[in-house]
Structures are given as structure tokens and as C-alpha cells.
Design a protein around this motif. Structure first.
Motif, mmCIF file in Angstrom:
data_model
loop_
_atom_site.group_PDB
_atom_site.id
_atom_site.type_symbol
_atom_site.label_atom_id
_atom_site.label_comp_id
_atom_site.label_asym_id
_atom_site.label_seq_id
_atom_site.Cartn_x
_atom_site.Cartn_y
_atom_site.Cartn_z
ATOM 1 N N MET A 1 0.846 -1.186 0.000
ATOM 2 C CA MET A 1 0.000 0.000 0.000
ATOM 3 C C MET A 1 0.887 1.243 0.000
ATOM 4 S SD MET A 1 -3.114 0.794 2.539
ATOM 5 C CE MET A 1 -3.943 2.332 2.562
ATOM 6 N N ASN A 2 0.454 2.252 -0.775
ATOM 7 C CA ASN A 2 1.217 3.496 -0.835
ATOM 8 C C ASN A 2 1.152 4.226 0.494
ATOM 9 O OD1 ASN A 2 1.850 3.074 -3.495
ATOM 10 N ND2 ASN A 2 0.220 4.366 -4.285
ATOM 11 N N ILE A 3 2.293 4.728 0.925
ATOM 12 C CA ILE A 3 2.349 5.536 2.136
ATOM 13 C C ILE A 3 2.140 6.979 1.712
ATOM 14 C CG2 ILE A 3 3.772 6.246 4.089
ATOM 15 C CD1 ILE A 3 3.230 3.267 4.174
ATOM 16 N N ILE A 4 1.186 7.640 2.339
ATOM 17 C CA ILE A 4 0.904 9.035 2.019
ATOM 18 C C ILE A 4 1.843 9.910 2.834
ATOM 19 C CG2 ILE A 4 -0.831 10.852 2.126
ATOM 20 C CD1 ILE A 4 -2.955 8.703 1.702
ATOM 21 N N ASP A 5 2.531 10.831 2.144
ATOM 22 C CA ASP A 5 3.469 11.696 2.855
ATOM 23 C C ASP A 5 2.711 12.702 3.734
ATOM 24 O OD1 ASP A 5 2.849 14.104 1.344
ATOM 25 O OD2 ASP A 5 4.081 13.307 -0.274
ATOM 26 N N GLN A 6 3.435 13.327 4.626
ATOM 27 C CA GLN A 6 2.845 14.236 5.618
ATOM 28 C C GLN A 6 2.126 15.412 4.951
ATOM 29 O OE1 GLN A 6 2.786 13.315 8.776
ATOM 30 N NE2 GLN A 6 1.493 15.053 9.251
ATOM 31 N N GLU A 7 2.718 15.959 3.895
ATOM 32 C CA GLU A 7 2.109 17.103 3.195
ATOM 33 C C GLU A 7 0.764 16.715 2.582
ATOM 34 O OE1 GLU A 7 3.050 20.077 -0.556
ATOM 35 O OE2 GLU A 7 4.712 18.982 0.359
ATOM 36 N N THR A 8 0.728 15.552 1.939
ATOM 37 C CA THR A 8 -0.524 15.078 1.332
ATOM 38 C C THR A 8 -1.558 14.781 2.405
ATOM 39 O OG1 THR A 8 0.718 14.119 -0.502
ATOM 40 C CG2 THR A 8 -1.535 13.348 -0.208
ATOM 41 N N ARG A 9 -1.122 14.169 3.493
ATOM 42 C CA ARG A 9 -2.036 13.871 4.608
ATOM 43 C C ARG A 9 -2.672 15.168 5.138
ATOM 44 N NH1 ARG A 9 -2.281 9.234 6.959
ATOM 45 N NH2 ARG A 9 -0.186 8.613 6.400
ATOM 46 N N GLN A 10 -1.866 16.217 5.252
ATOM 47 C CA GLN A 10 -2.372 17.512 5.730
ATOM 48 C C GLN A 10 -3.396 18.086 4.747
ATOM 49 O OE1 GLN A 10 -1.678 18.869 8.727
ATOM 50 N NE2 GLN A 10 -3.217 20.402 8.252
ATOM 51 N N LYS A 11 -3.102 18.002 3.448
ATOM 52 C CA LYS A 11 -4.045 18.478 2.426
ATOM 53 C C LYS A 11 -5.370 17.738 2.545
ATOM 54 C CE LYS A 11 -1.281 20.056 -1.482
ATOM 55 N NZ LYS A 11 -0.858 19.739 -2.852
ATOM 56 N N LEU A 12 -5.279 16.403 2.688
ATOM 57 C CA LEU A 12 -6.496 15.588 2.776
ATOM 58 C C LEU A 12 -7.300 15.915 4.033
ATOM 59 C CD1 LEU A 12 -5.213 12.124 1.524
ATOM 60 C CD2 LEU A 12 -6.727 13.713 0.323
ATOM 61 N N ASN A 13 -6.620 16.186 5.126
ATOM 62 C CA ASN A 13 -7.313 16.543 6.369
ATOM 63 C C ASN A 13 -8.103 17.829 6.215
ATOM 64 O OD1 ASN A 13 -6.499 14.309 7.821
ATOM 65 N ND2 ASN A 13 -4.688 15.318 8.675
ATOM 66 N N ASN A 14 -7.605 18.734 5.382
ATOM 67 C CA ASN A 14 -8.267 20.028 5.196
ATOM 68 C C ASN A 14 -9.227 20.049 4.012
ATOM 69 O OD1 ASN A 14 -6.907 21.221 7.377
ATOM 70 N ND2 ASN A 14 -5.108 21.609 6.094
ATOM 71 N N MET A 15 -9.332 18.936 3.291
ATOM 72 C CA MET A 15 -10.144 18.893 2.076
ATOM 73 C C MET A 15 -11.504 18.244 2.351
ATOM 74 S SD MET A 15 -9.137 17.230 -1.631
ATOM 75 C CE MET A 15 -7.610 18.136 -1.762
ATOM 76 N N HIS A 16 -12.552 18.854 1.829
ATOM 77 C CA HIS A 16 -13.888 18.258 1.925
ATOM 78 C C HIS A 16 -13.962 17.046 1.002
ATOM 79 C CE1 HIS A 16 -15.576 21.545 4.231
ATOM 80 N NE2 HIS A 16 -15.012 22.395 3.384
ATOM 81 N N VAL A 17 -14.730 16.049 1.410
ATOM 82 C CA VAL A 17 -14.909 14.834 0.619
ATOM 83 C C VAL A 17 -15.451 15.188 -0.773
ATOM 84 C CG1 VAL A 17 -16.191 12.659 0.438
ATOM 85 C CG2 VAL A 17 -15.255 13.365 2.641
#
Length: 165
Positions: A1-17
Motif C-alpha cells: 500500500m502506498n504511504i501518504i506523505d505528511q504534506e498530502t495527509r495535511q491536504k487531505l485533512n483540510n479537504m472536503h470529501v
């Protein structure tokens, strides 16, 4: 499984579904298997409808109502689309055995010749999208997206009924 980097994780946390779905939807629309139908006598919408007819008619009988529901478009719009597709030789309609008022929509030989290339393109797209994702995660994603669709449908039906009051 791909590991999501910290920057991408932060973007996803702030992004609406909804935004994430819109991004994926836009990408899929731009590279849609229906667009591989290189034909000047079909509009983009007619290509989508033809793809739907070719894929769904494998499993079941199709009627105008099915297209209205799938694409969330009104009866007169679907009527116009189908009339042009029939005129251009991609579909024909025949009376349903159970009710002569219903017209079953069937692809012509001209349309049938497009089925395999479309199926192949869909398989390639699907494989590329789920590459590196465990099968269980893909299944969970499908279930979650389906539930979101059901929730949206309920919400829209409720808003429509409130609007009509």
C-alpha cells in the motif's frame, strides 16, 4: 500500500470529501472511455449515453426511464438524445413484450462494434486507478461511495419535496 506523505495527509485533512470526489470526477471525465468514440455525428453526451447503453444492455433490458435516472436528466432531453442516436444509426427501439407503450433501447451493429474497445478502455482505467490499493480497501471505498450517493439522493429528494410545498 502506498504511504501518504505528511504534506498530502495535511491536504487531505483540510479537504472536503465533495472536493476530492469532484477532482476525481473531473479527471475521469477528461479521460472518459466514451470519448474514445471518435465520431463527428455524436455529441459528448450522446457518447456517454451510448457507453451506458452498450454496457448495461449486456445485463438487462434498457428503457428511456433508465437513462433519465442514470444521468439525472429530464424526459424531453433524453427523447432528443435518443432520437438523434436512432437517426444516426446507433440504436433502435422496439416495443417491450410486457407493455407495447414501453420501448426497449437496443444498440445497432454500428454501436456494437464499439463495445469491445470501450470495455478494454474501462478495464485499463480501472486497473490504473486501483493500482497498489488492496482489494479490501477498494471494496470499502465502493461501499462508502455508494452510501454517500444514497445519502445525497435522500437529501435531494427531501429538498425537492420541501421546494414543491
Amino acid at each position: 500500500m502506498n504511504i501518504i506523505d505528511q504534506e498530502t495527509r495535511q491536504k487531505l485533512n483540510n479537504m472536503h470529501v465533495g472536493r476530492l470526489i469532484r477532482i476525481l470526477s473531473h479527471s475521469m471525465r477528461r479521460h472518459n472511455p466514451a470519448e474514445m468514440i471518435e465520431n463527428k455525428d455524436l455529441t459528448s453526451m450522446q457518447k456517454h449515453v451510448l457507453k451506458f447503453i452498450l454496457l448495461e444492455s449486456i445485463h438487462r433490458d434498457l428503457y428511456q426511464k433508465d437513462i433519465e435516472e442514470e444521468f439525472q436528466i429530464r424526459k424531453p432531453t433524453v427523447t432528443g438524445i435518443l432520437q438523434l442516436m436512432e437517426k444516426n444509426g446507433y440504436i433502435y427501439r422496439e416495443c417491450a413484450k410486457q407493455d407495447a407503450r414501453l420501448k426497449r433501447i437496443l444498440p445497432t451493429e454500428k454501436a456494437e462494434s464499439l463495445r469491445q474497445p470501450i470495455l478494454h478502455s474501462i478495464e485499463e482505467d480501472e486497473a490504473a486507478m486501483i493500482r497498489g490499493i488492496p482489494k479490501e480497501d477498494v471494496e470499502l471505498c465502493k461501499q462508502v461511495l455508494w452510501q454517500m450517493c444514497a445519502n445525497r439522493k435522500k437529501m435531494c429528494n427531501k429538498k425537492d419535496s420541501n421546494y414543491k410545498k
